[in-house]
Design an enzyme around this catalytic site. Structure first.
Site, PDB file in Angstrom:
ATOM      1  N   ILE A  60       0.782  -0.813  -0.199  1.00  0.00           N
ATOM      2  CA  ILE A  60      -0.049  -0.225  -0.052  1.00  0.00           C
ATOM      3  C   ILE A  60       0.946   0.902   0.161  1.00  0.00           C
ATOM      4  O   ILE A  60       2.323   0.792   0.970  1.00  0.00           O
ATOM      5  CB  ILE A  60      -1.296   0.101   1.268  1.00  0.00           C
ATOM      6  CG1 ILE A  60      -2.080   1.245   1.026  1.00  0.00           C
ATOM      7  CG2 ILE A  60      -0.185  -0.386   2.193  1.00  0.00           C
ATOM      8  CD1 ILE A  60      -3.100   1.366   2.127  1.00  0.00           C
ATOM      9  N   SER A  61       0.514   2.683  -0.494  1.00  0.00           N
ATOM     10  CA  SER A  61       1.347   3.325  -1.302  1.00  0.00           C
ATOM     11  C   SER A  61       1.717   3.762   0.213  1.00  0.00           C
ATOM     12  O   SER A  61       0.837   3.833   1.295  1.00  0.00           O
ATOM     13  CB  SER A  61       1.301   4.332  -2.525  1.00  0.00           C
ATOM     14  OG  SER A  61       1.128   3.134  -3.892  1.00  0.00           O
ATOM     15  N   HIS A  66      -0.215   8.923  -2.293  1.00  0.00           N
ATOM     16  CA  HIS A  66      -2.129   8.899  -2.570  1.00  0.00           C
ATOM     17  C   HIS A  66      -2.756  10.114  -2.257  1.00  0.00           C
ATOM     18  O   HIS A  66      -3.833  10.691  -3.120  1.00  0.00           O
ATOM     19  CB  HIS A  66      -2.349   7.972  -1.147  1.00  0.00           C
ATOM     20  CG  HIS A  66      -2.574   6.860  -1.232  1.00  0.00           C
ATOM     21  ND1 HIS A  66      -2.512   5.406   0.371  1.00  0.00           N
ATOM     22  CD2 HIS A  66      -2.711   5.704  -2.332  1.00  0.00           C
ATOM     23  CE1 HIS A  66      -2.674   4.301  -0.927  1.00  0.00           C
ATOM     24  NE2 HIS A  66      -2.326   4.548  -2.269  1.00  0.00           N
ATOM     25  N   ASP A 111      -6.686  -5.102 -10.317  1.00  0.00           N
ATOM     26  CA  ASP A 111      -5.563  -5.800 -10.536  1.00  0.00           C
ATOM     27  C   ASP A 111      -5.612  -7.494 -10.422  1.00  0.00           C
ATOM     28  O   ASP A 111      -6.739  -7.745 -10.692  1.00  0.00           O
ATOM     29  CB  ASP A 111      -5.553  -6.027  -8.582  1.00  0.00           C
ATOM     30  CG  ASP A 111      -3.660  -6.663  -7.890  1.00  0.00           C
ATOM     31  OD1 ASP A 111      -2.980  -7.328  -7.943  1.00  0.00           O
ATOM     32  OD2 ASP A 111      -3.700  -4.987  -7.145  1.00  0.00           O
ATOM     33  N   HIS A 112      -4.144  -8.239 -10.688  1.00  0.00           N
ATOM     34  CA  HIS A 112      -3.833  -9.582 -11.308  1.00  0.00           C
ATOM     35  C   HIS A 112      -4.211 -10.659 -10.827  1.00  0.00           C
ATOM     36  O   HIS A 112      -3.788 -11.880 -10.656  1.00  0.00           O
ATOM     37  CB  HIS A 112      -3.433  -9.388 -12.724  1.00  0.00           C
ATOM     38  CG  HIS A 112      -1.881  -9.148 -12.289  1.00  0.00           C
ATOM     39  ND1 HIS A 112      -0.785  -8.342 -12.962  1.00  0.00           N
ATOM     40  CD2 HIS A 112      -1.426  -8.952 -10.927  1.00  0.00           C
ATOM     41  CE1 HIS A 112       0.658  -8.241 -11.837  1.00  0.00           C
ATOM     42  NE2 HIS A 112       0.899  -8.395 -10.976  1.00  0.00           N
ATOM     43  N   ASP A 143      -5.154  -8.119 -16.280  1.00  0.00           N
ATOM     44  CA  ASP A 143      -4.447  -7.702 -16.781  1.00  0.00           C
ATOM     45  C   ASP A 143      -4.412  -5.841 -16.382  1.00  0.00           C
ATOM     46  O   ASP A 143      -4.676  -5.621 -18.133  1.00  0.00           O
ATOM     47  CB  ASP A 143      -3.868  -7.824 -17.925  1.00  0.00           C
ATOM     48  CG  ASP A 143      -2.052  -7.156 -17.960  1.00  0.00           C
ATOM     49  OD1 ASP A 143      -2.060  -6.102 -17.458  1.00  0.00           O
ATOM     50  OD2 ASP A 143      -1.297  -7.743 -19.124  1.00  0.00           O
TER      51      ASP A 143
END
Length: 239
Positions: A60-61, A66, A111-112, A143
């Protein structure tokens, strides 16, 4: 002031981000106050201003990133807007964006890694269940380098990992199509790898699609993100 906005509470963290000039709009501030980071990072000290691992070799950034992203995209995250969050991870930024676009808006988090989609859906369902009920937020496995054409076009696109080249349609490989999925007047924010001599770094790039369809690009700052890649490569490396 980046990296110096840690807090003991969510409100203290947000206050420091605003005082540092990183959280630059009232609407972005309101979103970060409403969406408590602790509901999306469940370990100790969730309000540290640094990226935190959440599993599957992703993070999580940091809160200041953010805050930058929400501030830069504020005009595009208007009431009723549609947004795409590539690499949605914990679901935190998708939830903040959903707060900003309101009940008439829609945010797609992609999200992949299927397990991350389960985590993000659970986080938002427990924190803001009405976002899920209203279909204000939808998380999908896919993707993200291809965007999510089924819901395009988007007023705002955020990419949470560093692309080797700016995501856009590459006619040779047809890999990047994000810019094509922006609506006229839309904005994309994406970290992009840059190489000068023997130095390799990342620029946070802002891409605006003008009303006439032309595209302008602007480098905002140097950043450090995990690579935007495929699932096998991501899971094989510990960034």
């Amino acid at each position: 002031m980046a990296w110096q906005c840690s807090g003991a509470t969510n409100h203290e963290m947000v206050t420091k981000l605003k005082e540092a000039g990183i959280l630059a709009t009232d609407r972005a501030e309101a979103a970060m106050i409403a969406i408590d980071r602790a509901h999306y990072y469940h370990e100790a000290n969730p309000y540290l201003d640094q990226p935190r691992k959440i599993g599957y070799n992703v993070t999580i950034s940091a809160p200041h990133m953010h805050a930058y992203a929400l501030s830069v995209l504020s005009d595009q995250l208007f009431d009723g807007a549609k947004a795409l969050d590539v690499g949605s991870g914990s679901g935190y930024l998708s939830a903040c964006m959903a707060f900003m676009v309101g009940p008439r808006g829609r945010v797609i988090g992609i999200d992949h890694i299927p397990e991350l989609i389960e985590i993000s859906t659970k986080n938002v369902s427990e924190d803001c269940p009405h976002f899920i009920k209203e279909e204000r937020v939808k998380f999908v496995v896919g993707d993200g380098r291809l965007g999510y054409a089924a819901e395009a076009p988007y007023n705002a696109i955020h990419v949470g990992a560093a692309a080797d080249t700016l995501p856009q349609q590459n006619k040779a490989r047809l890999i990047f199509q994000l810019i094509d999925q922006l609506t006229p007047g839309g904005r994309l924010v994406c970290p992009v790898v840059a190489i000068k001599g023997f130095q390799r770094f990342q620029d946070l790039v802002q891409v605006d699609k003008n009303v006439d369809g032309t595209v302008t690009k602007k480098k905002l700052m140097q950043v450090s993100y995990i690579p935007l890649t495929d699932p096998a490569t991501q899971l094989a490396n510990d960034y």
